[in-house]
Every structure is written in structure tokens, then in C-alpha cells.
Design an enzyme around this catalytic site. Sequence first.
Site, PDB file in Angstrom:
ATOM      1  N   ASP A   2       0.874  -1.160   0.000  1.00 19.36           N
ATOM      2  CA  ASP A   2       0.000   0.000   0.000  1.00 19.36           C
ATOM      3  C   ASP A   2       0.929   1.233   0.000  1.00 19.36           C
ATOM      4  OD1 ASP A   2      -2.327   1.633   0.439  1.00 19.36           O
ATOM      5  OD2 ASP A   2      -1.709   1.786   2.537  1.00 19.36           O
ATOM      6  N   LEU A   3       0.388   2.399  -0.270  1.00 23.53           N
ATOM      7  CA  LEU A   3       1.247   3.595  -0.338  1.00 23.53           C
ATOM      8  C   LEU A   3       1.109   4.495   0.901  1.00 23.53           C
ATOM      9  CD1 LEU A   3       3.141   5.415  -2.114  1.00 23.53           C
ATOM     10  CD2 LEU A   3       1.060   6.504  -2.949  1.00 23.53           C
ATOM     11  N   ASP A   4      -0.082   5.121   1.014  1.00 22.23           N
ATOM     12  CA  ASP A   4      -0.284   6.108   2.086  1.00 22.23           C
ATOM     13  C   ASP A   4      -0.232   5.435   3.462  1.00 22.23           C
ATOM     14  OD1 ASP A   4      -0.882   8.384   0.359  1.00 22.23           O
ATOM     15  OD2 ASP A   4      -2.749   7.353  -0.122  1.00 22.23           O
ATOM     16  N   THR A  63       1.939  10.020   4.290  1.00 20.99           N
ATOM     17  CA  THR A  63       0.926  10.925   3.744  1.00 20.99           C
ATOM     18  C   THR A  63      -0.445  10.748   4.401  1.00 20.99           C
ATOM     19  OG1 THR A  63       0.776   9.287   2.001  1.00 20.99           O
ATOM     20  CG2 THR A  63       1.858  11.356   1.444  1.00 20.99           C
ATOM     21  N   LYS A 116      -9.042   5.239   6.258  1.00 19.80           N
ATOM     22  CA  LYS A 116      -7.756   4.804   5.700  1.00 19.80           C
ATOM     23  C   LYS A 116      -7.986   3.694   4.684  1.00 19.80           C
ATOM     24  CE  LYS A 116      -4.626   6.067   9.433  1.00 19.80           C
ATOM     25  NZ  LYS A 116      -3.793   5.557  10.530  1.00 19.80           N
ATOM     26  N   SER A 154      -2.648   0.659  -4.327  1.00 18.84           N
ATOM     27  CA  SER A 154      -3.144   1.807  -3.550  1.00 18.84           C
ATOM     28  C   SER A 154      -4.506   2.267  -4.036  1.00 18.84           C
ATOM     29  CB  SER A 154      -2.148   2.964  -3.702  1.00 18.84           C
ATOM     30  OG  SER A 154      -2.708   4.166  -3.235  1.00 18.84           O
ATOM     31  N   ALA A 155      -5.303   2.807  -3.132  1.00 17.94           N
ATOM     32  CA  ALA A 155      -6.609   3.365  -3.495  1.00 17.94           C
ATOM     33  C   ALA A 155      -6.480   4.779  -4.058  1.00 17.94           C
ATOM     34  CB  ALA A 155      -7.500   3.401  -2.258  1.00 17.94           C
ATOM     35  N   LYS A 180     -11.114  -0.986  -1.739  1.00 18.69           N
ATOM     36  CA  LYS A 180     -10.850  -1.833  -0.581  1.00 18.69           C
ATOM     37  C   LYS A 180     -12.001  -1.608   0.415  1.00 18.69           C
ATOM     38  CE  LYS A 180      -5.871  -0.850  -1.003  1.00 18.69           C
ATOM     39  NZ  LYS A 180      -4.710  -0.128  -0.443  1.00 18.69           N
ATOM     40  N   GLU A 201       0.103  -3.290   4.608  1.00 15.63           N
ATOM     41  CA  GLU A 201      -1.032  -2.365   4.692  1.00 15.63           C
ATOM     42  C   GLU A 201      -1.123  -1.677   6.046  1.00 15.63           C
ATOM     43  OE1 GLU A 201      -3.681  -0.819   3.827  1.00 15.63           O
ATOM     44  OE2 GLU A 201      -3.953  -1.439   1.765  1.00 15.63           O
ATOM     45  N   ASP A 202      -1.580  -0.431   6.060  1.00 18.14           N
ATOM     46  CA  ASP A 202      -1.788   0.244   7.348  1.00 18.14           C
ATOM     47  C   ASP A 202      -3.271   0.413   7.670  1.00 18.14           C
ATOM     48  OD1 ASP A 202      -2.304   2.208   5.350  1.00 18.14           O
ATOM     49  OD2 ASP A 202      -2.052   3.779   6.864  1.00 18.14           O
TER      50      ASP A 202
HETATM   51  C1  BG6 Z   1      -5.764   5.772   0.336  1.00 14.51           C
HETATM   52  C2  BG6 Z   1      -5.770   6.580   1.603  1.00 14.51           C
HETATM   53  O1  BG6 Z   1      -4.460   5.298   0.114  1.00 14.51           O
HETATM   54  O2  BG6 Z   1      -6.170   6.553  -0.770  1.00 14.51           O
HETATM   55  C3  BG6 Z   1      -7.117   7.250   1.813  1.00 14.51           C
HETATM   56  O3  BG6 Z   1      -5.504   5.729   2.703  1.00 14.51           O
HETATM   57  C4  BG6 Z   1      -7.480   8.055   0.557  1.00 14.51           C
HETATM   58  O4  BG6 Z   1      -7.057   8.077   2.938  1.00 14.51           O
HETATM   59  C5  BG6 Z   1      -7.467   7.135  -0.651  1.00 14.51           C
HETATM   60  O5  BG6 Z   1      -8.773   8.628   0.711  1.00 14.51           O
HETATM   61  C6  BG6 Z   1      -7.806   7.859  -1.943  1.00 14.51           C
HETATM   62  O6  BG6 Z   1      -6.773   8.765  -2.209  1.00 14.51           O
HETATM   63  P1  BG6 Z   1      -6.818  10.002  -3.210  1.00 14.51           P
HETATM   64  O7  BG6 Z   1      -5.397  10.502  -3.152  1.00 14.51           O
HETATM   65  O8  BG6 Z   1      -7.195   9.467  -4.540  1.00 14.51           O
HETATM   66  O9  BG6 Z   1      -7.822  10.958  -2.686  1.00 14.51           O
HETATM   67 MG    MG Z   2      -2.708   3.202   3.568  1.00 13.67          MG
END
Ligand code: BG6
Ligand code: MG
Length: 218
Positions: free
Chosen positions: A9-11, A17, A45, A114-115, A145, A169-170
Site C-alpha cells: 500500500d502507499l499512504d 501521507t 484509511k 493503492s486506493a 478496498k 497495509e496500514d
Molecule cells: C488511500 C488513503 O491510500 O487513498 C485514503 O488511505 C485516501 O485516505 C485514498 O482517501 C484515496 O486517495 P486520493 O489521493 O485518490 O484521494
Molecule cells: Mg494506507
Amino acid sequence: MDKVGIIFDLDGVIVDTAKYHYLAWKKLAKSLGIDFDEHMNEQLKGVSRVKSLEKILSWGNQTLDEDTFKNCLYSKNEDYLNYIKELNEDEILPGVLEVLNYLRDKGVPFALGSASKNARTILKATGIMDWFEAIVDGNDVSIAKPDPQVFLIAADKLGIEPSKCVVFEDSVAGIQAANAADMLSVGIGDQEVLKEADYIFNDFTEIELKFIESIILK
Ligand code: BG6
Ligand code: MG
């Protein structure tokens, strides 16, 4: 032995972030007169931008017309982009580069799952975009997710069976997605919050390379 693939996962896993998403949602919620705290934020998240706003509105018992809804999404993202505009490699979380370098050394392929629709911007800014064999982000998925879609697409792009993939994943939603994809789930964060994960660490500095070795030999 079949090949193993790793999906990150990224964030909140690779980069710090998650705090900026929180601050941007908090500001938006405040503008709508909705209370929003860190506990509620846990439920956002890993959740897509649209789903996150829907959740915030439901907590505040509010509905918005389509245009206002879109404007809210836009302004949350503008605030978020503002927070990350000076993002660089320093924002990569401690211990992450050691693990990524170890995997590169060992020739273990890894992907991003990542989402976020901002994932590529962040990977570019931190200089690690080319390290990933595949990138699957919020632009590539139709179901967020905890649905396993993002990780299944990543496994497919890596050419590795889902049961041979390991996910870092977090978020609760992300751990559930990894479990639903029949992948080994590694939670990064709070033990209590991420209790559905197969393994849990507070952060990457707690992960010994011995552990990485054991999962790539699985
Ligand atoms: C996820 C984050 O990685 O991405 C969420 O954990 C975030 O908090 C989601 O809402 C969507 O991200 P973005 O950058 O497309 O708004
Ligand atoms: Mg995350």
C-alpha cells in the site's frame, strides 16, 4: 518453489501521507459542520475518495446534491495536493528503503496496490516509481478496498498467484482486502486496530530482514 510477490500500500506504509489525508478531511468536515476525529479517520484509511466523503456525510447525517458533492471532493484533493506539494524522498517512512533495497537485491518483484489517484505523483516525487514492477492505483480499480480487486490486479500484473503474494497495509480495509484475496497480510500500525492481519508491526523499523527472508521463502 513458486515465486513470491510483494504488494505495498502507499499512504501510511511507504510514505507518511496518511496524516495529510486526515488534515484535509478534517478541514472539509469542519466546513460542513461535521465533527471528525482520529478514530473516525481510521475508518477512512485505505478507502477511496468518494467512499470517504460518503462516510463523513453519513456521520453528520447530511446529504449533498451532486455538484456540491463533487466540489467537496475537489476541494479536499486541492488541500491534500497542497500539503504534498513539497514531498520528497525524506517523507519515505523509516525502514522502508531498507526493505525495498533488500527485495531488489534478492530479485523479488514488488507492486503498488493503492486506493489513491495521486499515487503516481507521490512515487515520482519520492524517486521510487521505477522500482515497482507494477503500479495499481485508484485510477485502475472500480471497487474500493476492502474488496480485493486492487491486489488481485497487482498480482496479475506481477504474474504471481494471489496465494503467493504478501501485502503490507496500514488500514483495516486494506488488511481485509488482502485477506479476501487469499494473500498473506502484514499490518503496519496499531495491534488493536489491525488485529485481522496475519502479522503486525508498529512500523518498518521493527521489521527484521530475517522476517522478509522468511516470507519470500514461504
Ligand atoms: C488511500 C488513503 O491510500 O487513498 C485514503 O488511505 C485516501 O485516505 C485514498 O482517501 C484515496 O486517495 P486520493 O489521493 O485518490 O484521494
Ligand atoms: Mg494506507
